[in-house]
Design an enzyme around this catalytic site. Structure first.
Site, PDB file in Angstrom:
ATOM      1  N   GLU A 132      10.645  17.928  13.096  1.00 25.55           N
ATOM      2  CA  GLU A 132       9.730  19.194  13.366  1.00 25.55           C
ATOM      3  C   GLU A 132       8.427  18.710  13.888  1.00 25.55           C
ATOM      4  O   GLU A 132       7.597  17.719  13.270  1.00 25.55           O
ATOM      5  CB  GLU A 132       9.507  19.938  11.802  1.00 25.55           C
TER       6      GLU A 132
ATOM      7  N   ARG B 175       9.696  36.726   7.263  1.00 25.74           N
ATOM      8  CA  ARG B 175      10.002  35.470   7.723  1.00 25.74           C
ATOM      9  C   ARG B 175       9.768  34.184   7.177  1.00 25.74           C
ATOM     10  O   ARG B 175      10.505  33.300   6.792  1.00 25.74           O
ATOM     11  CB  ARG B 175       9.441  35.350   9.097  1.00 25.74           C
TER      12      ARG B 175
ATOM     13  N   TYR C   5       9.356  48.583   8.135  1.00 26.32           N
ATOM     14  CA  TYR C   5      10.342  48.342   7.030  1.00 26.32           C
ATOM     15  C   TYR C   5       9.753  47.422   5.996  1.00 26.32           C
ATOM     16  O   TYR C   5       8.842  46.935   6.450  1.00 26.32           O
ATOM     17  CB  TYR C   5      11.742  47.857   7.632  1.00 26.32           C
TER      18      TYR C   5
ATOM     19  N   ASP D  92      17.461  30.227  19.431  1.00 31.32           N
ATOM     20  CA  ASP D  92      16.528  30.688  20.636  1.00 31.32           C
ATOM     21  C   ASP D  92      16.579  29.690  21.937  1.00 31.32           C
ATOM     22  O   ASP D  92      16.370  29.849  23.183  1.00 31.32           O
ATOM     23  CB  ASP D  92      15.101  30.709  20.350  1.00 31.32           C
TER      24      ASP D  92
END
Length: 400
Positions: free
Chosen positions: A32, A106, A215, A299
């Site tokens: 990462e 998220r 939401y 993605d």
């Protein structure tokens, strides 16, 4: 001896890929670029197809502790405020698809996956390290990190996002395309909002060349707001003054109903963040997901517009299929990755295409908008429900 998979990217796709590979019995080395794991504050919708896969990974309890479970998906006109259609979720989704339709922050989903990955012993997390390049030779893939360190593995999974460098080495198809759509995102505490502005369901407000989604997340304590409008992105997003977002947003919503404008104004002016949206054409073959010892995931493989709420979901589905493929120990690794791609590319392509189509429908103008609204009023949940998507290709697990 265990085989070793190298994973580029520590976002939702990379962590999910790590879980899938670890469950398949592989050593995992995840790289990462950031010095610590973090996710920006935005919401994610998890359809039953995604919730079932998280349950299958043993993450049911952790999921229950952070999600909200809306009772319905409502569609309203952004211009008049009129209700156009409603599809029941809650127990109806559980009964129909074997799992709930959930909404989550998220950062909470990211943390949940990180916790799930840390449960496996043969996982090595390498922070502040970016994979810059790879090469294959004699059944081994070797990567070079930003620090010029060489590391060997039996497979490489590229989950390094929409602007993946490793995809460019594999496919050489250029950058993701700008869509001309901008997403304004905000997160607000529901307790600080008037009762009439709080969200318990998923609500989509559809207007000419724009739409708004609201939401609840984090057990209903927070409300996620996303406003997507058509327009050019600022030239230099890195220096863009995010505090100016509210002014541009209010101008874009000038023709909408007072209820929607009140909702947007309830967010502090400095609370909006702006993202230009990019995507790629739908996948055309399995070779766009895997070649040799290298696979693309999430993605990096199939970026899509958020108009089907399945970007994170398709990455998690990819990871579940990667687990099945890597578990085929009687096959060579190249054949396992080929099987992964064969089993995923058409579904991902269908979701990409449907998301693009939804964008045109959501933002319709003139007679097309009137026809859309009439169809929603007449057919409602019959055209909103998506059995092909929510049933997926996995078995049901216990519900939320």
């Amino acid at each position: 001896m265990k085989k070793q998979v190298l994973i580029a990217g520590g976002g939702i796709g990379g962590l999910a890929a790590g879980i899938g590979a670890a469950r398949a019995g592989w050593d995992v080395r995840l790289f990462e670029r950031a010095g610590h794991f973090s996710e920006v504050g935005a919401g994610v919708q998890l359809g039953p197809n995604v919730v079932r896969r998280l349950q299958a990974w043993g993450l049911q309890k952790e999921l229950q502790s952070v999600v909200a479970v809306p009772e319905a998906l409502q569609v309203r006109s952004a211009v008049s405020g009129q209700a156009l259609a409603c599809m029941p979720l809650g127990n109806t989704a559980v009964e129909r698809y074997g799992a709930a339709y959930a909404t989550v922050h998220r950062a909470d989903l990211h943390s949940l996956l990180q916790t799930g990955l840390s449960a496996y012993a043969d996982v090595h997390l390498n922070l502040a390290q970016t994979i810059e390049h790879y090469r294959e030779a004699e059944g081994v893939v070797t990567v070079r990190t930003q620090a010029n360190k060489l590391i060997e593995g039996d497979a490489l999974v590229c989950a390094d996002g929409v602007h993946s460098r490793l995809r460019q080495q594999m496919l050489g198809d250029g950058p993701a395309r700008p869509t001309g759509h901008l997403a304004y995102r905000a997160m607000v505490r529901q307790a600080e909002l008037p009762l009439r502005l709080r969200a318990t369901d998923v609500t989509a407000w559809l207007g000419p060349r724009l739409h708004v989604i609201q939401y609840p997340v984090r057990r209903g304590e927070l409300q996620n707001l996303v406003v997507i409008v058509e327009g050019p992105a600022p030239q230099d997003m890195e220096r863009w003054d995010h505090a100016a977002n509210a002014q541009g947003l209010e101008a874009a919503l000038a023709g909408t109903c007072s209820a929607l404008q009140d909702l947007v104004r309830s967010v502090p002016k400095t609370g909006w963040r702006l993202w230009p949206l990019a995507d790629r054409p739908p996948l055309r073959s399995p070779a766009e997901m895997a070649q040799g010892l290298v696979a693309l995931l999430g993605d990096a493989s199939h970026p899509m517009l958020p108009y089907l709420a399945q970007g994170a979901g398709m990455a998690i589905e990819d990871a579940a299929e990667l687990q099945r493929a890597l578990s085929m120990h009687d096959l060579d690794v190249t054949l396992r990755l080929r099987r992964y791609a064969l089993n995923r590319w058409q579904r991902n392509a269908r979701v990409q295409a449907r998301a693009q189509r939804n964008g045109r429908i959501f933002h319709a103008t003139g007679p097309v908008r009137w026809g859309r609204d009439s169809a929603l009023k007449l057919l409602g949940a019959r055209i909103m429900d998506l059995p092909w998507l929510y049933r997926g290709d996995g078995s049901s697990a216990s519900s939320l």
